[in-house]
Design a protein around this motif. Structure first.
Motif, PDB file in Angstrom:
ATOM      1  N   PHE A   6      -5.585  16.931  12.334  1.00  0.00           N
ATOM      2  CA  PHE A   6      -6.653  16.312  13.113  1.00  0.00           C
ATOM      3  C   PHE A   6      -5.984  15.890  14.409  1.00  0.00           C
ATOM      4  CE2 PHE A   6      -9.221  12.581  14.366  1.00  0.00           C
ATOM      5  CZ  PHE A   6     -10.450  13.203  14.465  1.00  0.00           C
ATOM      6  N   THR A   7      -6.273  16.584  15.509  1.00  0.00           N
ATOM      7  CA  THR A   7      -5.428  16.561  16.701  1.00  0.00           C
ATOM      8  C   THR A   7      -5.269  15.193  17.346  1.00  0.00           C
ATOM      9  OG1 THR A   7      -7.355  17.239  17.989  1.00  0.00           O
ATOM     10  CG2 THR A   7      -5.861  18.967  17.274  1.00  0.00           C
ATOM     11  N   GLY A  16     -10.306  23.697   5.686  1.00  0.00           N
ATOM     12  CA  GLY A  16     -11.567  23.896   4.989  1.00  0.00           C
ATOM     13  C   GLY A  16     -11.963  22.763   4.066  1.00  0.00           C
ATOM     14  N   ASP A  17     -11.130  21.734   3.971  1.00  0.00           N
ATOM     15  CA  ASP A  17     -11.408  20.590   3.094  1.00  0.00           C
ATOM     16  C   ASP A  17     -12.253  19.562   3.859  1.00  0.00           C
ATOM     17  OD1 ASP A  17     -11.434  18.482   1.355  1.00  0.00           O
ATOM     18  OD2 ASP A  17      -9.260  18.241   1.237  1.00  0.00           O
ATOM     19  N   LEU A  18     -13.543  19.523   3.586  1.00  0.00           N
ATOM     20  CA  LEU A  18     -14.438  18.613   4.304  1.00  0.00           C
ATOM     21  C   LEU A  18     -14.137  17.159   3.976  1.00  0.00           C
ATOM     22  CD1 LEU A  18     -17.856  20.512   4.063  1.00  0.00           C
ATOM     23  CD2 LEU A  18     -16.259  20.409   5.984  1.00  0.00           C
ATOM     24  N   LEU A  19     -13.796  16.876   2.716  1.00  0.00           N
ATOM     25  CA  LEU A  19     -13.438  15.505   2.345  1.00  0.00           C
ATOM     26  C   LEU A  19     -12.168  15.086   3.069  1.00  0.00           C
ATOM     27  CD1 LEU A  19     -13.799  12.921   0.711  1.00  0.00           C
ATOM     28  CD2 LEU A  19     -12.594  14.044  -1.199  1.00  0.00           C
ATOM     29  N   GLY A  20     -11.199  16.011   3.146  1.00  0.00           N
ATOM     30  CA  GLY A  20      -9.965  15.717   3.868  1.00  0.00           C
ATOM     31  C   GLY A  20     -10.220  15.430   5.333  1.00  0.00           C
ATOM     32  N   TYR A  21     -11.153  16.193   5.937  1.00  0.00           N
ATOM     33  CA  TYR A  21     -11.516  15.963   7.339  1.00  0.00           C
ATOM     34  C   TYR A  21     -12.142  14.582   7.515  1.00  0.00           C
ATOM     35  CZ  TYR A  21     -13.660  16.642  11.929  1.00  0.00           C
ATOM     36  OH  TYR A  21     -14.038  16.490  13.235  1.00  0.00           O
ATOM     37  N   LEU A  23     -11.723  11.957   5.559  1.00  0.00           N
ATOM     38  CA  LEU A  23     -10.703  10.929   5.341  1.00  0.00           C
ATOM     39  C   LEU A  23      -9.726  10.849   6.516  1.00  0.00           C
ATOM     40  CD1 LEU A  23      -9.977  11.460   1.537  1.00  0.00           C
ATOM     41  CD2 LEU A  23     -11.317   9.641   2.607  1.00  0.00           C
ATOM     42  N   ALA A  24      -9.490  11.981   7.188  1.00  0.00           N
ATOM     43  CA  ALA A  24      -8.652  11.966   8.393  1.00  0.00           C
ATOM     44  C   ALA A  24      -9.308  11.135   9.488  1.00  0.00           C
ATOM     45  CB  ALA A  24      -8.389  13.387   8.880  1.00  0.00           C
ATOM     46  N   LEU A  25     -10.652  11.180   9.542  1.00  0.00           N
ATOM     47  CA  LEU A  25     -11.385  10.347  10.493  1.00  0.00           C
ATOM     48  C   LEU A  25     -11.316   8.871  10.097  1.00  0.00           C
ATOM     49  CD1 LEU A  25     -14.599  12.503  11.068  1.00  0.00           C
ATOM     50  CD2 LEU A  25     -12.849  11.983  12.770  1.00  0.00           C
ATOM     51  N   VAL A  26     -11.530   8.599   8.812  1.00  0.00           N
ATOM     52  CA  VAL A  26     -11.549   7.215   8.326  1.00  0.00           C
ATOM     53  C   VAL A  26     -10.193   6.556   8.486  1.00  0.00           C
ATOM     54  CG1 VAL A  26     -11.889   5.749   6.288  1.00  0.00           C
ATOM     55  CG2 VAL A  26     -13.438   7.643   6.728  1.00  0.00           C
ATOM     56  N   THR A  27      -9.136   7.350   8.404  1.00  0.00           N
ATOM     57  CA  THR A  27      -7.796   6.778   8.510  1.00  0.00           C
ATOM     58  C   THR A  27      -7.507   6.242   9.915  1.00  0.00           C
ATOM     59  OG1 THR A  27      -5.548   7.157   7.650  1.00  0.00           O
ATOM     60  CG2 THR A  27      -6.398   8.766   9.226  1.00  0.00           C
TER      61      THR A  27
END
Length: 203
Positions: A6-7, A16-21, A23-27
Protein backbone atom coordinates in the motif's frame (compact mmCIF):
# COMPACT_ATOMS: atom_id res chain seq x y z
CA UNK A 1 1.07 -15.32 -3.45
CA UNK A 2 2.89 -12.08 -4.27
CA UNK A 3 3.01 -9.26 -1.74
CA UNK A 4 2.03 -5.79 -2.94
CA UNK A 5 2.59 -2.56 -0.99
CA UNK A 6 0.00 0.00 0.00
CA UNK A 7 2.14 2.81 -1.40
CA UNK A 8 1.30 5.58 1.09
CA UNK A 9 2.89 3.71 4.01
CA UNK A 10 4.49 0.69 2.32
CA UNK A 11 2.25 -1.71 4.25
CA UNK A 12 2.29 -4.95 2.27
CA UNK A 13 -0.53 -7.44 1.82
CA UNK A 14 -1.28 -10.39 -0.46
CA UNK A 15 -2.17 -9.37 -4.00
CA UNK A 16 -5.92 -9.59 -4.55
CA UNK A 17 -6.66 -9.81 -0.81
CA UNK A 18 -9.49 -7.31 -0.21
CA UNK A 19 -9.41 -7.84 3.56
CA UNK A 20 -5.66 -7.23 3.52
CA UNK A 21 -6.21 -4.01 1.56
CA UNK A 22 -8.84 -2.87 4.07
CA UNK A 23 -6.56 -3.68 7.02
CA UNK A 24 -3.67 -1.84 5.32
CA UNK A 25 -5.93 1.22 5.31
CA UNK A 26 -7.03 0.74 8.93
CA UNK A 27 -3.44 0.40 10.07
CA UNK A 28 -3.09 4.12 9.22
CA UNK A 29 -5.15 4.90 12.35
CA UNK A 30 -2.09 6.06 14.39
CA UNK A 31 -1.25 8.55 11.63
CA UNK A 32 -4.82 9.85 11.70
CA UNK A 33 -4.68 10.17 15.50
CA UNK A 34 -1.39 12.13 15.43
CA UNK A 35 -2.70 14.47 12.71
CA UNK A 36 -5.89 14.96 14.76
CA UNK A 37 -3.87 15.77 17.89
CA UNK A 38 -1.69 18.31 16.12
CA UNK A 39 -4.61 19.89 14.24
CA UNK A 40 -6.68 20.28 17.41
CA UNK A 41 -3.70 21.70 19.32
CA UNK A 42 -3.05 24.34 16.64
CA UNK A 43 -6.72 25.18 16.02
CA UNK A 44 -7.38 25.50 19.76
CA UNK A 45 -4.50 27.95 20.18
CA UNK A 46 -2.23 25.37 21.83
CA UNK A 47 -4.78 24.29 24.42
CA UNK A 48 -2.95 23.01 27.50
CA UNK A 49 -5.40 20.16 28.03
CA UNK A 50 -4.69 18.73 24.59
CA UNK A 51 -0.96 19.12 25.12
CA UNK A 52 -1.21 17.23 28.43
CA UNK A 53 -2.85 14.24 26.74
CA UNK A 54 -0.54 14.35 23.71
CA UNK A 55 2.42 14.35 26.09
CA UNK A 56 1.12 11.10 27.55
CA UNK A 57 0.85 9.63 24.06
CA UNK A 58 4.44 10.66 23.28
CA UNK A 59 5.57 9.01 26.52
CA UNK A 60 3.72 5.89 25.42
CA UNK A 61 5.60 5.89 22.09
CA UNK A 62 8.93 6.41 23.88
CA UNK A 63 8.18 3.47 26.19
CA UNK A 64 7.54 1.28 23.15
CA UNK A 65 10.87 2.19 21.54
CA UNK A 66 12.75 1.53 24.79
CA UNK A 67 11.02 -1.81 25.39
CA UNK A 68 11.67 -2.98 21.83
CA UNK A 69 15.40 -2.38 22.25
CA UNK A 70 15.45 -4.07 25.63
CA UNK A 71 13.47 -7.18 24.62
CA UNK A 72 14.87 -7.41 21.07
CA UNK A 73 12.30 -9.91 19.83
CA UNK A 74 12.23 -9.97 16.01
CA UNK A 75 9.18 -9.59 13.82
CA UNK A 76 7.70 -12.84 12.49
CA UNK A 77 8.22 -12.08 8.76
CA UNK A 78 11.66 -11.32 7.34
CA UNK A 79 10.29 -9.05 4.58
CA UNK A 80 9.06 -6.58 7.22
CA UNK A 81 12.44 -6.08 8.90
CA UNK A 82 13.86 -3.54 6.43
CA UNK A 83 11.10 -0.93 6.42
CA UNK A 84 9.79 -1.18 9.98
CA UNK A 85 12.77 -2.10 12.17
CA UNK A 86 13.87 -5.53 13.23
CA UNK A 87 12.08 -5.69 16.58
CA UNK A 88 8.39 -6.41 17.09
CA UNK A 89 7.86 -6.77 20.85
CA UNK A 90 5.68 -4.96 21.81
CA UNK A 91 3.57 -3.91 18.82
CA UNK A 92 3.78 -0.13 18.46
CA UNK A 93 0.52 0.21 16.50
CA UNK A 94 -1.42 -1.82 19.08
CA UNK A 95 0.14 0.03 22.01
CA UNK A 96 -0.51 3.42 20.41
CA UNK A 97 -4.14 2.74 19.52
CA UNK A 98 -5.01 1.13 22.84
CA UNK A 99 -3.52 4.08 24.72
CA UNK A 100 -5.87 6.41 22.82
CA UNK A 101 -8.88 4.09 23.13
CA UNK A 102 -8.33 3.51 26.86
CA UNK A 103 -7.87 7.18 27.67
CA UNK A 104 -11.02 8.16 25.76
CA UNK A 105 -12.93 5.29 27.40
CA UNK A 106 -11.88 6.44 30.88
CA UNK A 107 -12.96 10.00 30.09
CA UNK A 108 -16.22 8.70 28.63
CA UNK A 109 -17.01 6.56 31.71
CA UNK A 110 -16.23 9.43 34.07
CA UNK A 111 -17.62 12.21 31.87
CA UNK A 112 -20.45 13.44 34.09
CA UNK A 113 -18.26 13.42 37.20
CA UNK A 114 -15.47 15.26 35.40
CA UNK A 115 -17.83 17.92 34.05
CA UNK A 116 -19.42 18.54 37.44
CA UNK A 117 -16.26 18.63 39.56
CA UNK A 118 -13.56 20.17 37.37
CA UNK A 119 -11.79 23.48 37.99
CA UNK A 120 -11.42 25.84 35.06
CA UNK A 121 -8.00 24.57 34.01
CA UNK A 122 -8.73 20.84 34.39
CA UNK A 123 -6.26 18.84 32.24
CA UNK A 124 -8.84 16.07 31.74
CA UNK A 125 -11.64 17.53 29.61
CA UNK A 126 -9.58 17.95 26.48
CA UNK A 127 -12.37 17.80 23.90
CA UNK A 128 -14.60 20.48 25.40
CA UNK A 129 -17.05 21.00 22.47
CA UNK A 130 -17.69 17.25 22.22
CA UNK A 131 -18.35 16.94 25.94
CA UNK A 132 -21.38 19.20 25.57
CA UNK A 133 -23.04 16.39 23.62
CA UNK A 134 -22.06 13.27 25.52
CA UNK A 135 -23.78 10.92 23.03
CA UNK A 136 -21.50 12.11 20.24
CA UNK A 137 -18.46 11.75 22.49
CA UNK A 138 -19.50 8.21 23.51
CA UNK A 139 -20.04 7.31 19.85
CA UNK A 140 -16.58 8.62 18.89
CA UNK A 141 -15.06 6.71 21.81
CA UNK A 142 -16.77 3.50 20.63
CA UNK A 143 -15.45 3.99 17.08
CA UNK A 144 -11.89 4.58 18.33
CA UNK A 145 -12.09 1.46 20.53
CA UNK A 146 -13.37 -0.59 17.57
CA UNK A 147 -10.61 0.82 15.34
CA UNK A 148 -7.99 -0.09 17.97
CA UNK A 149 -9.19 -3.70 17.98
CA UNK A 150 -9.13 -3.87 14.16
CA UNK A 151 -5.62 -2.35 14.06
CA UNK A 152 -4.41 -4.94 16.58
CA UNK A 153 -5.89 -7.73 14.46
CA UNK A 154 -4.35 -6.24 11.29
CA UNK A 155 -0.84 -6.42 12.71
CA UNK A 156 -1.12 -10.20 13.05
CA UNK A 157 -3.07 -10.73 9.83
CA UNK A 158 -0.57 -8.75 7.75
CA UNK A 159 2.35 -10.58 9.36
CA UNK A 160 4.00 -7.62 11.08
CA UNK A 161 3.68 -9.05 14.59
CA UNK A 162 3.00 -12.27 16.44
CA UNK A 163 -0.15 -12.57 18.54
CA UNK A 164 1.92 -12.26 21.74
CA UNK A 165 3.57 -9.04 20.50
CA UNK A 166 0.14 -7.54 19.83
CA UNK A 167 -1.34 -8.67 23.16
CA UNK A 168 1.61 -7.23 25.08
CA UNK A 169 1.38 -3.97 23.09
CA UNK A 170 -2.34 -3.67 23.89
CA UNK A 171 -1.70 -4.36 27.58
CA UNK A 172 1.06 -1.77 27.84
CA UNK A 173 -1.03 0.84 26.03
CA UNK A 174 -3.94 0.22 28.42
CA UNK A 175 -1.63 0.40 31.44
CA UNK A 176 0.14 3.62 30.44
CA UNK A 177 -3.16 5.30 29.50
CA UNK A 178 -4.67 4.35 32.88
CA UNK A 179 -1.64 5.66 34.75
CA UNK A 180 -1.62 8.91 32.75
CA UNK A 181 -5.34 9.37 33.35
CA UNK A 182 -4.77 9.02 37.11
CA UNK A 183 -1.86 11.50 36.92
CA UNK A 184 -4.13 14.05 35.24
CA UNK A 185 -6.86 13.40 37.82
CA UNK A 186 -4.25 14.09 40.50
CA UNK A 187 -3.28 17.34 38.78
CA UNK A 188 -6.96 18.28 38.51
CA UNK A 189 -7.45 17.73 42.25
CA UNK A 190 -4.38 19.82 43.06
CA UNK A 191 -5.69 22.62 40.85
CA UNK A 192 -9.10 22.32 42.47
CA UNK A 193 -7.63 22.56 45.98
CA UNK A 194 -5.49 25.52 44.96
CA UNK A 195 -8.55 27.24 43.46
CA UNK A 196 -10.56 26.67 46.64
CA UNK A 197 -7.67 27.94 48.77
CA UNK A 198 -7.32 31.15 46.78
CA UNK A 199 -11.08 31.79 46.99
CA UNK A 200 -11.08 31.31 50.76
CA UNK A 201 -8.07 33.60 51.02
CA UNK A 202 -9.76 36.39 49.03
CA UNK A 203 -12.93 36.06 51.15
Amino acid sequence: MAKVPFTLTHVVFDEGDLLGYFLALVTLTPVFIVVSYLTLIVVSGFNRRLIYVFTGQLGNVAANVILKHIIKEPRPAAEHLTHFGRYGMPSNHSQFCFFTATFLLLVSINLNHLKNSRPEDSPILVFEPLHRNEYIFHAITFLICAAACIVAYSRVYLGYHTLSQVIVGCGIGITIASIWFMVLIFLRDKLSNRSKGSKEHTE
